[in-house]
Structures are given as C-alpha cells and as structure tokens.
Design an enzyme around this catalytic site. Structure first.
Site, PDB file in Angstrom:
ATOM      1  N   TYR A  52     -10.404  -1.700  26.582  1.00  0.00           N
ATOM      2  CA  TYR A  52     -11.299  -2.023  24.969  1.00  0.00           C
ATOM      3  C   TYR A  52     -12.043  -0.690  25.032  1.00  0.00           C
ATOM      4  CZ  TYR A  52     -13.437  -3.966  21.262  1.00  0.00           C
ATOM      5  OH  TYR A  52     -13.971  -4.139  20.206  1.00  0.00           O
TER       6      TYR A  52
ATOM      7  N   GLU B 262       1.042   1.585 -12.991  1.00  0.00           N
ATOM      8  CA  GLU B 262       0.269   2.837 -12.679  1.00  0.00           C
ATOM      9  C   GLU B 262      -0.632   2.355 -11.332  1.00  0.00           C
ATOM     10  OE1 GLU B 262      -1.532   4.355 -15.816  1.00  0.00           O
ATOM     11  OE2 GLU B 262       0.187   4.895 -16.960  1.00  0.00           O
TER      12      GLU B 262
ATOM     13  N   GLN C  50     -12.710  -1.733  16.874  1.00  0.00           N
ATOM     14  CA  GLN C  50     -13.361  -2.785  15.830  1.00  0.00           C
ATOM     15  C   GLN C  50     -12.832  -2.020  14.444  1.00  0.00           C
ATOM     16  OE1 GLN C  50     -17.671  -4.060  16.250  1.00  0.00           O
ATOM     17  NE2 GLN C  50     -17.740  -2.684  14.637  1.00  0.00           N
TER      18      GLN C  50
ATOM     19  N   LYS D 100      -1.818   2.987 -28.429  1.00  0.00           N
ATOM     20  CA  LYS D 100      -1.126   3.106 -27.018  1.00  0.00           C
ATOM     21  C   LYS D 100      -1.086   1.738 -26.359  1.00  0.00           C
ATOM     22  CE  LYS D 100      -1.115   6.216 -24.626  1.00  0.00           C
ATOM     23  NZ  LYS D 100      -2.331   6.831 -24.005  1.00  0.00           N
TER      24      LYS D 100
ATOM     25  N   THR E  22      20.154  11.095 -10.765  1.00  0.00           N
ATOM     26  CA  THR E  22      20.007  11.505  -9.621  1.00  0.00           C
ATOM     27  C   THR E  22      19.164  12.781 -10.060  1.00  0.00           C
ATOM     28  OG1 THR E  22      21.773  12.940  -9.510  1.00  0.00           O
ATOM     29  CG2 THR E  22      21.761  10.995  -8.163  1.00  0.00           C
TER      30      THR E  22
ATOM     31  N   ASN F 116     -13.411  -8.946  24.197  1.00  0.00           N
ATOM     32  CA  ASN F 116     -12.337  -8.439  24.115  1.00  0.00           C
ATOM     33  C   ASN F 116     -10.878  -9.291  23.661  1.00  0.00           C
ATOM     34  OD1 ASN F 116     -14.070  -6.424  24.477  1.00  0.00           O
ATOM     35  ND2 ASN F 116     -13.448  -5.803  26.647  1.00  0.00           N
TER      36      ASN F 116
ATOM     37  N   SER G 275      -5.786   1.892 -25.149  1.00  0.00           N
ATOM     38  CA  SER G 275      -6.732   2.991 -25.167  1.00  0.00           C
ATOM     39  C   SER G 275      -7.926   2.587 -25.811  1.00  0.00           C
ATOM     40  CB  SER G 275      -5.991   4.105 -25.515  1.00  0.00           C
ATOM     41  OG  SER G 275      -6.734   5.107 -25.912  1.00  0.00           O
TER      42      SER G 275
ATOM     43  N   ASN H  72      -0.355   1.088 -22.450  1.00  0.00           N
ATOM     44  CA  ASN H  72      -0.066   1.755 -21.280  1.00  0.00           C
ATOM     45  C   ASN H  72       0.253   0.724 -20.256  1.00  0.00           C
ATOM     46  OD1 ASN H  72      -1.395   3.916 -22.366  1.00  0.00           O
ATOM     47  ND2 ASN H  72      -3.431   3.511 -21.839  1.00  0.00           N
TER      48      ASN H  72
ATOM     49  N   LYS I 279     -10.318  -3.639  11.529  1.00  0.00           N
ATOM     50  CA  LYS I 279     -10.608  -4.882  10.748  1.00  0.00           C
ATOM     51  C   LYS I 279     -10.448  -4.365   9.234  1.00  0.00           C
ATOM     52  CE  LYS I 279     -10.984  -7.295  14.303  1.00  0.00           C
ATOM     53  NZ  LYS I 279     -10.864  -6.268  15.276  1.00  0.00           N
TER      54      LYS I 279
END
Length: 469
Positions: free
Chosen positions: A328, A301, A333, A294, A166, A121, A288, A296, A336
């Site tokens: 505990y 993203e 666990q 394209k 805005t 612990n 693409s 991208n 993690k």
C-alpha cells in the site's frame, strides 16, 4: 498520553498518532484527508465493519456481548448518515476514521476494539469493492434499458433505408434498423464486459491486514459469506495493493463512453440541415442565445465531450499506478475521485443516450433521398460475378463503368445497355435491373447483413438475450 495529545488534530487524537510528537501541518491535514469525497462509501464501510465485528467474535477476540454492542452502535451510525445527522469533524481523515470515531463516542471504549487486526489498507480496499459492485449492478440495469431502446427502435424502423458510410463517403445502402442494431451490438459487448468486471470486483480483501495477513486467524470465508463476496483474495500483499478492479472499471467506462460518443457523432451529423436524417426531441436539444432558429444537439455533444473526460480518468489513474512499489502507498487514495466521477458520468451518459434514442424522430424520405446510383457500383461487380467473372476483374470493369458515367456527366443508372456493353461483353440487358436500392439490400441476408431476413434474425437474437439477462 502526551504523544497522542501532541499528534492530535483539532477534534481529538489521530488513530495512528501514538508515535508522533507534533500534529500535522494544517495544509498537510487538508492534503492528506479524503473524507470530502470518500464519505460516499459510508454505507459500505458500516457493512464491512459489522461483518468484521462478527468475525472477531467468532475468533473470541471480542465477546458476543461486545459484538452486539458494536453492531448496534454501527447501526446507530448508519441511521445518522441516513438521516443526514452525521457530523464530520476536522480530525476525520477519511470515512473509516469518521465512522470509528463516532462509533466509539456512541458505545465507549469497546469501539476501539473494532479495528483489531484490521488495517485501513484492507478496509479501504473492501469498502471500495463493496461500493463499486453495487454501482455495477445499477449501471448494468441502465445499460440493459439502453440496449432495449435501440432494439425497439430497430423493430419500428425495419424497412427504412439510408446511405451507409465509409470514410464519411456514401458507400452502400443500408437499413436504419441495421445502424441501430450496430450500436446495440457494441453496448451488448459492454454489458458482458461489465459482468466480467463485477466478477473480479466481488472478491474480498478483508483479513489481509496492513500487508502481511491477519494475526488472529480471522475466518475470511465467513467474512466473504457475510458480505456476499464470491471469494477471497489469495495473497495479502495483493489484497491490500490490488486496484485492477478500479483500472478495469475505468477502462470499461472509457470504452463504453467511446461507443456512445461514436453514436452521438453520427446523430450530430445526421441531425444537421445538410442531412436532416433525424430530428432530436426538444427535451434533448438546446437553442442559441443569439440565433433563434438554432436547435443544437447538445445532448449528443455532451456525450461526445464527456467521453474524453472518462478517457482522461483512465489515463491519469494508470500513470499513478504504474510506478508504485508493493504494497500500500498513499498514492492509491487517488483512485477514488476518478472512480466516483466515472460511475456518475457513465451512468448519465447511458441514461441520456437511451433518452435520445427513445425520442428520436426519423425522417425516412430524407434518408432515401440521400441514396445515389453510384452506391450500387459494387452491385455491378456482383452482377458480373454471377455471370462467372472473377471478382477482381469484375471490380475493375465496374470501376470503368463509373468512369464512363463521370465522363458522360450522368448518374450511373443513366448509362444505357450499349454503354455497358462497350465496357464489357459480359453485360446483358438485365444489367439495368440492379439499380434498385431495396433489391440491393436484400442480397445481404447472410446473418449479420442489412437484408430484411438478417435484420429480423438480429432482432430475435437481441430479444432473446434481453430476456435472459
């Protein structure tokens, strides 16, 4: 021995197996184990154990000879991990049992003395803090580099102008350097927050035992010094059950990724053909599989997408933590996997963001072309304020001017002096001089504004801050 044998796994008895007659169910064995992911903390576990062996000798629980044997054995275990030779066996539930099992194989029965007065612990709480604090230092360095990238780009692009938005509507003209320094400001706060997380992470729980404390008067201050902790936890119940530092780091990761996600969203919009304010470098773009034309903004993203993943880690962990009784519980666990992934994910997000900004191409002509006269409507109100008109009245008059321009189907700057006078007698012939974007921005020179004087001041503040941190 019969009890231990009955509670054995495939490769030997469990460290806790004395009171059990039957071994774990095979599915329960896998369900209970964390070795597959917490083995990442092998170095922290060895560091903690070496310090603990020294502290045990200091209390005379083990001899100096036994201490040296344990420390030498632990270094052998470390070398096996470093060399990729450490063999995990089925009975290794976690990194702590794995290292102790291998230590005992190397040095004999003295290895069984290492755990005296120590519980998994307080051991796991210590290992997690040791592991995380090192990652926080590494992330801090990466984050500082990213802030520097924003500031350097601001220096290069101090005079470039573009619309500020805005509600995603054109609002007022600003400088591109002002946009860059906005995100530098967010990341500066993130850096400062991370140092606070470090302070609360760098507190030692070792010596708390399972929950009640240590029975052999272990010198916890000595342990803290050996492991470079700033201090010790004050209460053993809290020491073993506290995961605030995990929660704080997950929150920090979520908030920092949110800032980077907002930046990414801006760049995704600004890099479209409709805007063409910026062009992402080929190194941070993809194409693409069907449409050859394209380009991208996949880097941005993915930054935006993985921010959601980090928010999910925080939410899931808090849902696990919120109902746990002291002290505990095995639920802990579950910290993690989200923690480890959060460290890896936020590090990559910061690095990619830094790379995107460093290699970004700015298109000043496109930015300037997006400015439009109605963005100076507020300047009409400010003009009237300078003539002594109360702002609320000036705002109303400015709105009437906008309405007049719309009714005439002309841009605001195409109104004549007579048109302005028809709205208010406070206007004079110099009203037409306000339709100058550069002049408009230069009025915002109070500290923090988009005026050139303010931009230089902001850059100086960041430059000094970067030198000091």
């Amino acid at each position: 021995m019969a009890g231990n044998a009955a509670a054995s796994g495939d490769d030997g008895p469990k460290l806790w197996g004395g009171r059990f007659k039957k071994p774990l169910d095979s599915e329960m064995e896998k369900f209970n184990a964390s070795i597959d992911y917490d083995k990442i903390m092998w170095s922290a576990d060895i560091d903690g154990s070496i310090a603990y062996a020294k502290a045990l000798a200091k209390t005379s629980i083990i001899s100096a000879e036994e201490r040296d044997k344990l420390c030498q054995g632990l270094e052998l275990v470390r070398n096996e991990w470093k060399g990729g030779k450490f063999q995990i066996v089925a009975s290794d539930e976690d990194i702590h049992t794995a290292n102790e099992r291998r230590l005992t194989e190397l040095v004999g029965d003295v290895g069984r003395k290492l755990h005296t007065g120590r519980s998994r612990n307080d051991q796991v709480a210590t290992d997690t803090r040791l592991w995380l604090r090192d990652r926080i230092l590494a992330i801090s360095a990466v984050l500082k580099e990213a802030i520097s990238a924003f500031v350097e780009q601001a220096k290069v692009n101090q005079t470039v102008m573009l619309p500020g938005y805005t509600h995603l509507q054109r609002a007022q003209p600003i400088r591109w350097s002002h946009w860059l320094l906005c995100y530098a400001s967010m990341l500066k706060r993130d850096f400062e927050r991370l140092q606070e997380v470090y302070k609360r992470t760098n507190v030692l729980p070792l010596g708390s035992g399972a929950l009640a404390g240590h029975p052999f008067d272990i010198d916890r201050d000595f342990l803290a010094m050996e492991l470079n902790f700033d201090g010790i936890t004050l209460n053993s119940l809290d020491g073993t059950s506290d995961r605030d530092f995990v929660s704080e780091f997950l929150f920090w990761s979520s908030l920092t990724s949110t800032h980077l996600s907002r930046m990414a969203e801006d760049l995704i919009i600004y890099s479209t053909k409709e805007f063409s304010f910026v062009t992402l470098a080929d190194e941070y773009s993809t194409g693409s599989s069907l449409m050859p034309q394209k380009k991208n903004a996949d880097s941005c993203e993915l930054i935006r997408g993985r921010a959601g993943r980090l928010t999910g880690h925080l939410t899931g962990w808090l849902c696990t933590l919120k109902g746990l009784p002291l002290t505990y519980n095995k639920d802990l666990q579950e910290d993690k996997e989200p923690l480890f992934d959060a460290v890896e994910t936020i590090t990559s997000l910061i690095k990619i963001s830094c790379g995107v900004i460093k290699t970004l191409t700015v298109n000043p002509d496109k930015m300037k072309a997006a400015l439009s006269p109605e963005m100076l409507a507020t300047d009409i109100a400010y003009y009237l304020v300078r003539k002594g008109v109360p702002f609320r009245d000036a705002h109303h008059v400015s709105g009437e001017c906008v309405q007049l321009a719309e009714s005439k189907n002309v841009d605001l700057d195409k109104l004549t002096v007579d048109d302005f006078l028809a709205v208010s007698t406070k206007f004079e012939s110099d009203i037409l001089q306000i339709f100058d974007y550069e002049k408009s921005m230069e009025q915002y020179n109070a500290k923090g504004g988009t005026g050139s004087k303010s931009i230089k001041w902001q850059i100086e503040v960041f430059t000094d801050w970067l030198k000091q941190n």
